[in-house]
Design a protein around this motif. Structure first.
Motif, short mmCIF file in Angstrom:
data_model
loop_
_atom_site.label_atom_id
_atom_site.label_comp_id
_atom_site.label_asym_id
_atom_site.label_seq_id
_atom_site.Cartn_x
_atom_site.Cartn_y
_atom_site.Cartn_z
N SER A 271 53.79 60.51 52.32
CA SER A 271 53.49 59.80 51.11
C SER A 271 52.37 58.96 51.20
O SER A 271 52.03 58.48 52.27
N GLU A 273 53.12 55.66 50.82
CA GLU A 273 53.58 54.65 51.63
C GLU A 273 53.19 54.80 53.18
O GLU A 273 53.20 53.86 53.96
N GLY A 479 60.51 60.48 41.60
CA GLY A 479 59.09 60.56 42.28
C GLY A 479 58.04 61.49 41.65
O GLY A 479 57.04 61.44 42.33
N ALA A 482 55.03 59.37 41.35
CA ALA A 482 54.22 59.00 42.37
C ALA A 482 52.93 60.07 42.34
O ALA A 482 52.83 60.83 41.55
N PRO A 490 55.27 51.12 41.93
CA PRO A 490 56.56 51.57 42.06
C PRO A 490 57.62 51.02 41.11
O PRO A 490 57.43 49.82 40.85
N ARG A 549 63.54 55.07 47.35
CA ARG A 549 62.74 56.14 47.75
C ARG A 549 63.50 57.24 48.62
O ARG A 549 64.65 57.06 48.98
N SER A 551 63.81 59.21 52.29
CA SER A 551 63.57 59.04 53.53
C SER A 551 64.00 60.21 54.16
O SER A 551 64.82 60.81 53.93
#
Length: 786
Positions: A271, A273, A479, A482, A490, A549, A551
């Protein structure tokens, strides 16, 4: 604790809810972002429904493409001139790879930050033109390169500028200038970063070559540059990032694949991130501390062995960057303790000798968060250069909302040798003696810009949820909004009336906290608080703001809740946990007779003496593995790094620390490898080849990664074989098959770099303030030994 802004009321059209589907919160968030109809929502959520602007809408792009076509056709030597941050690295790679693919004679140059700084350096340009370049193509730089462009023009060399930085009052006289800032503010190409401009130019070149589909192979690079440059995600910038992330997850670039593997990333779940916090910092470290020209090779190599070697280099530079940032931050805080009046200015302006110019911008960002005011840090020239007046202090500026720092700096341009940047960040240079005058003038300007209302951080909460509502399905649905970033932040969620069940420190340096919180219904949730170690924790009931989020830690998808802020629940005060016990630090680093002092300390009993390296044969004590809990800790030899120091303090939990910090022994690569080879030989004969990295690191007085690099060198030379390596602490070694002729110079260079980092930290340990080293609570006492 920040002030919280409650979720604003918003009317969501029924047509938008129907078009978006899923949970109502998704449509609500789109409405808050100004999206009110189904077609616009689909274009925002799904790049298949977005129509990108043609590249020809960028001013001068057609003219630039035509000139490049002619250069390709006539085999004119082209030089691509880039920049050393990730945006510049990826932009350079896109253009170089495209031109090579289309048959151009192309070279490239990315300035070395330490010696050239930003922009088009005239002496280097002179050498490039003298070597035969007939066309200069800039990317992510050049919009203010008037002298360089004029020099090239005078010698019959055309310059094409592609850049995205703010426009100067007068544009350079280049052959073509491709800059999205020349477009209206509402244009979908307006927020393209440097790599976005490079990609649109590449798109036009492939279109003209009747190969329109080939440009998409570069989208993974575009995603890296967009996120790393913190570009505003709107219009084509968001579209390119969405497309680029999809390509990046399946990238065929060996360098990126090895980097992801080394960093423990699963490409399938990559992502924005991961770019911002894992991949981007590693690539940026190359430009901050070394030569970013290597980035083009790293991003284009088809040699797996070379990709692994370059990845090792990136990892080492990133580790060094972290260490240097910590050192500069400690030096800044020490300076503020000595001169607290510096905090009275509207802008925080500090300088220091030995502060690496490549990391001061990172530290400036931390200080903005901490003190809430625009910050400029200057790396002072060496005393010799400053005395001769031959060098300037180079600075990095970071700002707060409402203060255009570049405009504020521009108001004092008469004091500066040069400057440039964005509203929130800038670079500048100045004569050392003018910094105090500049501080006063800039502070007056900043105060005028901000007015009476000083910047105070406000946390915008998007919605409140019960802990029981946090599911992976909800996270996946949210998401769809995103990728997140500037222009599309966010979601900040919050839950009310929680209590803290338990917590513990986690992370390589125990710098993070893992907490378990629960609500009144007994629903519990794990929460990670990045860099939360040492921060006070709330007691009683509290409201928690967080980001959620998905993971893929250890290959399993789950919810990851990240702490943002906490406040007392309605009607309850915040009760902090008890402060740390007082620590007394006795500084013995300049003691006249350290051995006699140590003997007196040991005679008192209840003392843990930490010594490593050659001191183990001379001083009775412990290495890092065996340190016991004790009231008094004696640090006899200087630790190899801050991680090892923090681990020792946590393990011993002392109330008194004596600092000696002697050298543990020679630290040259040859000496290190000889000692490591001796330790390995003993393990082969006495332990069947079974070793632990931590044991070897303690015995050699080095960091674990230095031991791993040394073992890799011994294996490459044929001295040993690594039979099994679980990527943990334990390895099984076996005797090698004799001298190998393989080239071990890259591993040797890596070992030298690691040893140099350790030597730098030990030098810092000998000179830094005790408070900076131990990171003492405010009530701690520091005394100097006589």
């Amino acid at each position: 604790m920040r002030a919280w802004s409650e979720p604003p009321e918003v009317t969501v059209p029924d047509a938008l809810r129907a078009a978006v589907g899923g949970r109502p919160l998704v449509a609500e968030m789109l409405a808050r972002r100004g999206i009110s109809d189904g077609a616009t929502a689909h274009a925002f959520l799904d790049p298949d429904h977005y129509t990108p602007a043609p590249p020809t809408e960028l001013p001068d792009l057609e003219r630039a493409a035509e000139r490049l076509e002619r250069a390709i056709r006539e085999r004119e030597p082209i030089c691509v001139w880039g920049d050393f941050d990730v945006d510049g690295q990826t932009a350079t790679t896109v253009l170089v790879a495209t031109l090579r693919d289309l048959g151009a004679a192309v070279t490239y140059h990315i300035p070395v930050r330490e010696t050239e700084s930003h922009g088009v350096n005239l002496p280097v340009l002179q050498r490039i033109i003298a070597a035969g370049a007939r066309l200069i193509l800039t990317c992510d730089t050049g919009i203010a390169a008037h002298a360089a462009v004029d020099y090239a023009r005078d010698r019959g060399v055309d310059v094409i500028v592609t850049d995205h930085h703010d426009l100067p009052p007068e544009l350079p006289a280049a052959y073509a200038i491709v800059n999205p800032k020349l477009l209206p503010e509402s244009h979908p190409l307006r927020e393209l970063p440097g790599v976005g401009c490079a990609y649109k130019l590449a798109e036009a070149l492939y279109d003209r070559a009747s190969r329109p589909d080939d440009v998409a192979r570069h989208l993974d690079l575009v995603a890296l540059g967009i996120v790393a440059d913190v570009a505003v995600q709107t219009g084509d910038t968001r579209y390119l990032l969405q497309r680029g992330l999809a390509v990046l997850r399946q990238t065929e670039r060996l360098g990126l694949r090895v980097l992801m593997e080394t960093a423990g990333l699963n490409p399938a779940w990559l992502s924005e991130e991961h770019i911002g916090f894992v991949l981007g910092p590693r690539l940026n470290a190359l430009g901050r501390l070394a030569d970013a020209n290597t980035a083009v090779e790293f991003l284009t190599t088809t040699d797996l062995a070379r990709a692994r070697i370059l990845t090792i280099e990136l990892e080492g530079l990133n580790a060094r960057r972290k260490l240097l940032c910590d050192q500069v931050e400690a030096a800044v805080e020490a300076q503020l303790r000595r001169e607290p009046a510096l905090l009275d200015h509207a802008a925080l302006v500090l300088s220091g000798v030995g502060w690496p110019a490549g990391v001061i911008g990172i530290v400036a960002s931390r200080l903005v968060e901490r003190y809430g005011k625009p910050t400029i840090l200057f790396a002072e020239p060496s005393p010799h250069a400053a005395a001769e007046g031959t060098a300037l202090a180079r600075g990095s500026a970071r700002s707060v909302a409402g203060c255009n720092i570049t405009a504020a700096i521009a108001a004092h341009a008469d004091m500066l040798a040069g400057f440039g940047g964005h509203p929130m960040a800038a670079g500048l240079s100045i004569a050392l003696e003018r910094i105090p005058e500049f501080r006063r003038g800039l502070s007056r300007t900043v105060a005028a810009l901000l007015g009476e209302a000083r910047w105070e951080p406000v946390l915008k909460v998007d919605t409140y949820l019960a802990l029981g509502d946090l599911t992976l399905e909800l996270v996946d649905d949210l998401g769809r909004l995103a990728p997140f970033g500037p222009g599309n932040p966010p979601l900040t969620l919050a839950s009310r009336a929680l209590r803290l069940e338990n917590h513990r420190s986690v992370g390589r340096n125990d710098e993070h906290r893992l907490l378990v919180v629960a609500d009144a219904e007994g629903v519990a949730q794990r929460v990670i608080w990045w860099d939360g170690a040492g921060q006070p924790l709330p007691e009683g009931t509290f409201d928690l703001a967080y980001i959620v989020r998905a993971s893929d830690y250890r290959g399993e998808r789950d919810i990851q809740v990240e702490w943002v802020d906490a406040r007392p629940s309605a009607g309850e005060p915040v009760v902090q946990l008890a402060p740390q016990a007082e620590i007394e630090v006795i500084d013995c680093r300049r003691a006249a007779n350290p051995r006699a002092m140590l003997a007196d300390l040991v005679s008192e009993g209840a003392v843990a003496v930490w010594r490593e390296g050659e001191a183990t044969a001379e001083i009775t004590g412990y290495d890092r593995r065996d340190l016991p809990c004790a009231e008094t800790l004696v640090i006899w030899t200087a630790p190899p790094g801050p991680t090892e120091l923090r681990a020792a303090l946590a393990q011993v939990a002392p109330t008194r620390v004596y600092l000696f910090g002697l050298e543990p022994g020679p630290s040259s690569p040859d000496a290190h490898l000889r000692r490591l080879a001796g330790l390995v030989k003993y393990a082969l004969t006495a332990r069947g080849g079974r070793v632990h990295i931590s044991d070897l690191a303690a015995a050699a007085a080095q960091r674990a990664e230095t031991i791993r690099a040394g073992l890799a060198w011994l294996a490459a030379r044929g001295h040993i074989r690594i039979v099994s390596d679980t990527a943990g602490d334990e390895l099984l070694l076996a005797p090698g098959e004799g001298l190998d002729t393989a080239d071990v110079s890259p591993i040797g260079a890596r070992i030298k770099a690691l040893l140099d980092e350790t030597a730098a930290y030990r030098a810092y340990f000998r000179e830094a303030s005790a408070a900076a080293l131990i990171r003492l609570p405010k009530q701690a006492r520091v005394a100097a030994a006589r």
